[in-house]
Each structure stands twice: as C-alpha cells, then as structure tokens.
Design a protein around this motif. Structure first.
Motif, PDB file in Angstrom:
ATOM      1  N   PHE A 131       0.901  -1.111   0.086  1.00  0.00           N
ATOM      2  CA  PHE A 131      -0.107   0.027  -0.111  1.00  0.00           C
ATOM      3  C   PHE A 131       1.009   1.350  -0.061  1.00  0.00           C
ATOM      4  N   GLN A 132       1.629   1.406  -1.228  1.00  0.00           N
ATOM      5  CA  GLN A 132       2.416   2.618  -1.106  1.00  0.00           C
ATOM      6  C   GLN A 132       2.700   2.949  -2.512  1.00  0.00           C
ATOM      7  N   TRP A 133       3.030   4.496  -2.935  1.00  0.00           N
ATOM      8  CA  TRP A 133       3.261   4.939  -4.248  1.00  0.00           C
ATOM      9  C   TRP A 133       4.658   5.017  -4.295  1.00  0.00           C
ATOM     10  N   TYR A 134       5.100   4.707  -5.474  1.00  0.00           N
ATOM     11  CA  TYR A 134       6.726   4.970  -6.003  1.00  0.00           C
ATOM     12  C   TYR A 134       6.844   5.863  -7.128  1.00  0.00           C
ATOM     13  N   PHE A 135       7.674   6.735  -6.967  1.00  0.00           N
ATOM     14  CA  PHE A 135       7.821   7.713  -8.253  1.00  0.00           C
ATOM     15  C   PHE A 135       9.286   7.332  -8.602  1.00  0.00           C
ATOM     16  N   ARG A 136       9.300   7.281 -10.050  1.00  0.00           N
ATOM     17  CA  ARG A 136      10.707   7.041 -10.786  1.00  0.00           C
ATOM     18  C   ARG A 136      10.996   8.250 -11.718  1.00  0.00           C
ATOM     19  N   TYR A 137      12.410   8.701 -11.613  1.00  0.00           N
ATOM     20  CA  TYR A 137      12.685   9.711 -12.329  1.00  0.00           C
ATOM     21  C   TYR A 137      13.792   9.231 -13.196  1.00  0.00           C
ATOM     22  N   ALA A 138      13.903   9.502 -14.556  1.00  0.00           N
ATOM     23  CA  ALA A 138      14.586   8.812 -15.367  1.00  0.00           C
ATOM     24  C   ALA A 138      16.089   9.558 -15.437  1.00  0.00           C
ATOM     25  N   GLY A 139      16.234  10.418 -14.773  1.00  0.00           N
ATOM     26  CA  GLY A 139      17.554  11.026 -14.444  1.00  0.00           C
ATOM     27  C   GLY A 139      18.267  11.734 -15.827  1.00  0.00           C
ATOM     28  N   LEU A 140      19.542  12.212 -15.855  1.00  0.00           N
ATOM     29  CA  LEU A 140      19.977  12.966 -16.939  1.00  0.00           C
ATOM     30  C   LEU A 140      19.897  12.554 -18.214  1.00  0.00           C
ATOM     31  N   ASP A 141      19.812  11.027 -18.569  1.00  0.00           N
ATOM     32  CA  ASP A 141      19.871  10.756 -19.659  1.00  0.00           C
ATOM     33  C   ASP A 141      18.464  10.493 -20.495  1.00  0.00           C
ATOM     34  N   GLY A 142      17.380  10.950 -19.554  1.00  0.00           N
ATOM     35  CA  GLY A 142      15.973  10.809 -20.240  1.00  0.00           C
ATOM     36  C   GLY A 142      15.499   9.398 -20.472  1.00  0.00           C
ATOM     37  N   LYS A 143      16.154   8.538 -20.015  1.00  0.00           N
ATOM     38  CA  LYS A 143      15.751   7.150 -20.357  1.00  0.00           C
ATOM     39  C   LYS A 143      15.555   6.288 -19.150  1.00  0.00           C
ATOM     40  N   TYR A 144      14.532   5.644 -18.763  1.00  0.00           N
ATOM     41  CA  TYR A 144      14.270   4.643 -17.881  1.00  0.00           C
ATOM     42  C   TYR A 144      14.923   3.326 -17.976  1.00  0.00           C
ATOM     43  N   GLY A 145      15.554   2.815 -16.976  1.00  0.00           N
ATOM     44  CA  GLY A 145      16.016   1.323 -17.019  1.00  0.00           C
ATOM     45  C   GLY A 145      14.811   0.347 -17.057  1.00  0.00           C
ATOM     46  N   GLY A 146      15.385  -0.925 -17.583  1.00  0.00           N
ATOM     47  CA  GLY A 146      14.267  -1.950 -17.544  1.00  0.00           C
ATOM     48  C   GLY A 146      13.846  -2.279 -16.252  1.00  0.00           C
ATOM     49  N   THR A 147      12.577  -2.817 -16.110  1.00  0.00           N
ATOM     50  CA  THR A 147      12.262  -3.575 -14.855  1.00  0.00           C
ATOM     51  C   THR A 147      11.684  -4.882 -15.242  1.00  0.00           C
ATOM     52  N   SER A 148      11.614  -5.752 -13.922  1.00  0.00           N
ATOM     53  CA  SER A 148      10.989  -6.930 -14.135  1.00  0.00           C
ATOM     54  C   SER A 148      10.236  -7.369 -12.851  1.00  0.00           C
ATOM     55  N   VAL A 149       9.299  -8.077 -13.214  1.00  0.00           N
ATOM     56  CA  VAL A 149       8.387  -8.671 -12.194  1.00  0.00           C
ATOM     57  C   VAL A 149       9.211  -9.481 -11.067  1.00  0.00           C
ATOM     58  N   LYS A 150      10.108 -10.277 -11.894  1.00  0.00           N
ATOM     59  CA  LYS A 150      10.969 -11.079 -10.967  1.00  0.00           C
ATOM     60  C   LYS A 150      12.082 -10.552  -9.894  1.00  0.00           C
ATOM     61  N   LEU A 151      12.195  -9.192 -10.236  1.00  0.00           N
ATOM     62  CA  LEU A 151      13.111  -8.698  -9.547  1.00  0.00           C
ATOM     63  C   LEU A 151      12.162  -7.913  -8.150  1.00  0.00           C
ATOM     64  N   MET A 152      10.934  -7.677  -8.449  1.00  0.00           N
ATOM     65  CA  MET A 152      10.323  -6.965  -7.456  1.00  0.00           C
ATOM     66  C   MET A 152      10.417  -7.447  -5.988  1.00  0.00           C
ATOM     67  N   ASP A 153      10.644  -6.626  -5.033  1.00  0.00           N
ATOM     68  CA  ASP A 153      10.619  -6.968  -3.535  1.00  0.00           C
ATOM     69  C   ASP A 153       9.966  -5.795  -2.891  1.00  0.00           C
ATOM     70  N   PRO A 154       8.550  -5.626  -3.024  1.00  0.00           N
ATOM     71  CA  PRO A 154       7.961  -4.692  -2.211  1.00  0.00           C
ATOM     72  C   PRO A 154       8.397  -4.369  -0.772  1.00  0.00           C
ATOM     73  N   SER A 155       8.814  -5.232  -0.007  1.00  0.00           N
ATOM     74  CA  SER A 155       9.148  -5.039   1.142  1.00  0.00           C
ATOM     75  C   SER A 155      10.538  -4.292   1.470  1.00  0.00           C
ATOM     76  N   ALA A 156      11.553  -4.437   0.338  1.00  0.00           N
ATOM     77  CA  ALA A 156      12.542  -3.586   0.243  1.00  0.00           C
ATOM     78  C   ALA A 156      12.455  -2.352   0.065  1.00  0.00           C
ATOM     79  N   GLY A 157      11.523  -1.960  -0.664  1.00  0.00           N
ATOM     80  CA  GLY A 157      11.062  -0.591  -0.928  1.00  0.00           C
ATOM     81  C   GLY A 157      12.334   0.022  -2.041  1.00  0.00           C
ATOM     82  N   GLY A 158      11.985   1.036  -2.334  1.00  0.00           N
ATOM     83  CA  GLY A 158      12.835   1.785  -3.535  1.00  0.00           C
ATOM     84  C   GLY A 158      13.017   1.296  -4.764  1.00  0.00           C
ATOM     85  N   GLU A 159      14.283   1.077  -5.604  1.00  0.00           N
ATOM     86  CA  GLU A 159      14.504   0.267  -6.534  1.00  0.00           C
ATOM     87  C   GLU A 159      13.860  -1.059  -6.807  1.00  0.00           C
TER      88      GLU A 159
END
Length: 270
Positions: A131-159
């Motif tokens: 039950f949390q909102w997360y906000f991702r900024y692409a940084g100076l390159d203007g490109k988002y890095g890839g994401t994967s469901v397999k890498l998700m760990d909501p308990s860890a927070g952040g990236e």
C-alpha cells in the motif's frame, strides 16, 4: 396532519440544502494546477444550475400538495393531475441541460486527458502497489531502465520495489522515491502503472485523478501552478491497508527543484 407533517419535512430538507448550497462548509481544497480553474468553473455552473432545479422542484412539490385538494378537503378530479405538455417541456429542458453539460465536460476532459504533454515536460513514472506509491525519475539521460516482475521486492522499498534492473545501463541514473518532487509551472508527463490491484492516483489540489491498472501503462499530465506540500491519497479501495496508502507531493520553485535534481538525479558511481 399528514400533509402538514410532509410540508414541514420538505421545508426542513429544503432549508438545510439551501444552507449547504450557499455556505458550502465542505468544499474543494484550493486548486493549484493549470486546468483547475476550468474544472472548478465547470463544476460551479453545474452545481448552481442543478441546485436551482432542486429548489424549483421543491417549490413545485409544495404547490402540488396545496392544490391537490380543494379548500373543503375533497380530492380534486383525476383530470387535474398530469399535463403532457408540461411533462414534455420539462423533459426537453432537462435533456438540453445535461447535453450541454456533457459537451462542456467532454471538451475539458479532452484538454486534460487526450492531448499529450508538451515537449520538454518532466517525465515521472508512478507505480502503485499495496500500500505505497513509488515515483521514478529517468535521470539526466532521459531514459528509464528496464524493470522485471522477477526482481520486485515490495518489502525492500525503493528500486527493488519496482523491480528495477540495476544492470541495465539506462538505470544508472534512475531514482525511485516514495515522495514526489516537481517544479512549479512545468508540465509533468506521467506514466501510471500498478503491480497488483487497481489503484487511483489522486491529487485533490491539482484536480487530478487517474486509475493505475495492472498490466497497463497509462499516460496523463498536469501542471502545478503553486509551490507547496500536497497529499497523494489512493482513491480506489485496494485492500485492508487502503486507508494508509498515501504519499506527498512537494512542488518547488525552479531553483529549489534544480538543487534537488542535482543532488538526486546524478548518475550513480560505478
């Protein structure tokens, strides 16, 4: 006695409604986005128009109660009830009002939702999860890095919560936060997504509300016009922790935002 009691009840409801209509002790928070004035104006027009129709209907109801019986208390003939010409006129008037409000609302909705953000708008990805909102900024390159469901760990927070693939070169300057930071007077190009159930990203002061749906990436935009701190609740019942799902938006001056960006959006050391 029944008619008198009914009249008293109608009078109480009408007076209370009139008080709320004029004083409106519960109202919207201050609108601080580019489209807030148009939305508030649209709502005010509809509110006053429909409020006037409500009061007119109450007066007609009272008049009908008084005229429903003769002075001797005898019911009037059934032919007194109903007038097809008045019914048609009333129906056409209501149809015209709602059709006009629909057209005005569609125009405003088109400006807010159908058109894309202007070139150079600040891109922010919004991810909702129980039950949390997360906000991702692409940084100076203007490109988002890839994401994967397999890498998700909501308990860890952040990236880890959004499943950011840190081995992706484009992810080297991605920043994931639980708080949203924006510059004033600049359009924000949002990409909304959800990883579990439907959430609703709601910023009352910005007059902005958009569902985040699992399996879809939904684009939207708005532009803040005043600096400050604003609440970001979830407006969709999303589980037992729904009431605690909220975040905060900080709208800064361009100078303050640049300072935050310089400190937070720089590439991470390799």
């Amino acid at each position: 006695m029944t008619r008198i009691a009914l009249l008293i009840g109608i009078a109480c409801v009408t007076l209370l409604s009139f008080y709320l209509f004029i004083v409106h002790p519960w109202w919207f928070p201050a609108g601080v986005s580019a489209h807030a004035p148009a939305m508030d104006r649209q709502f005010t027009i509809a509110f006053r128009l429909l409020g006037g129709l409500f009061l007119a209907g109450q007066f007609v109801l009272v008049a009908a109660l008084f005229r429903g019986r003769s002075s001797s208390g005898v019911a009037l003939p059934s032919s007194w009830y109903g007038d097809w010409r008045l019914e048609i006129a009333w129906t056409l008037a209501i149809t015209a009002i709602f059709f006009g409000l629909s057209l005005a609302g569609e125009k405003l909705w088109s400006q807010m939702r159908i058109h894309d953000a202007e070139p150079g708008a600040l891109a922010v990805e919004v991810t909702g999860m129980q039950f949390q909102w997360y906000f991702r900024y692409a940084g100076l390159d203007g490109k988002y890095g890839g994401t994967s469901v397999k890498l998700m760990d909501p308990s860890a927070g952040g990236e880890a919560a959004v499943g950011l693939n840190t081995s992706d070169p484009a992810a080297k300057d991605d920043v994931v936060t639980g708080t949203m930071f924006l510059p004033v007077d600049r359009e924000v190009d949002l990409s909304l997504r959800s990883v579990d159930v439907i959430h609703s990203f709601f910023i009352p002061n910005m007059r902005f509300k958009q569902d985040a749906v699992p399996g879809r990436e939904i684009g939207a935009w708005f532009q803040a016009t005043k600096t400050g701190k604003y609440e970001l609740p979830c407006a969709e019942l999303c589980g037992f922790g729904h009431s605690g799902m909220k975040g905060w938006l900080f709208v800064h001056t361009p100078e303050e935002y640049k300072k935050w960006a310089d400190e937070n959006l720089a590439p991470k050391p390799q």
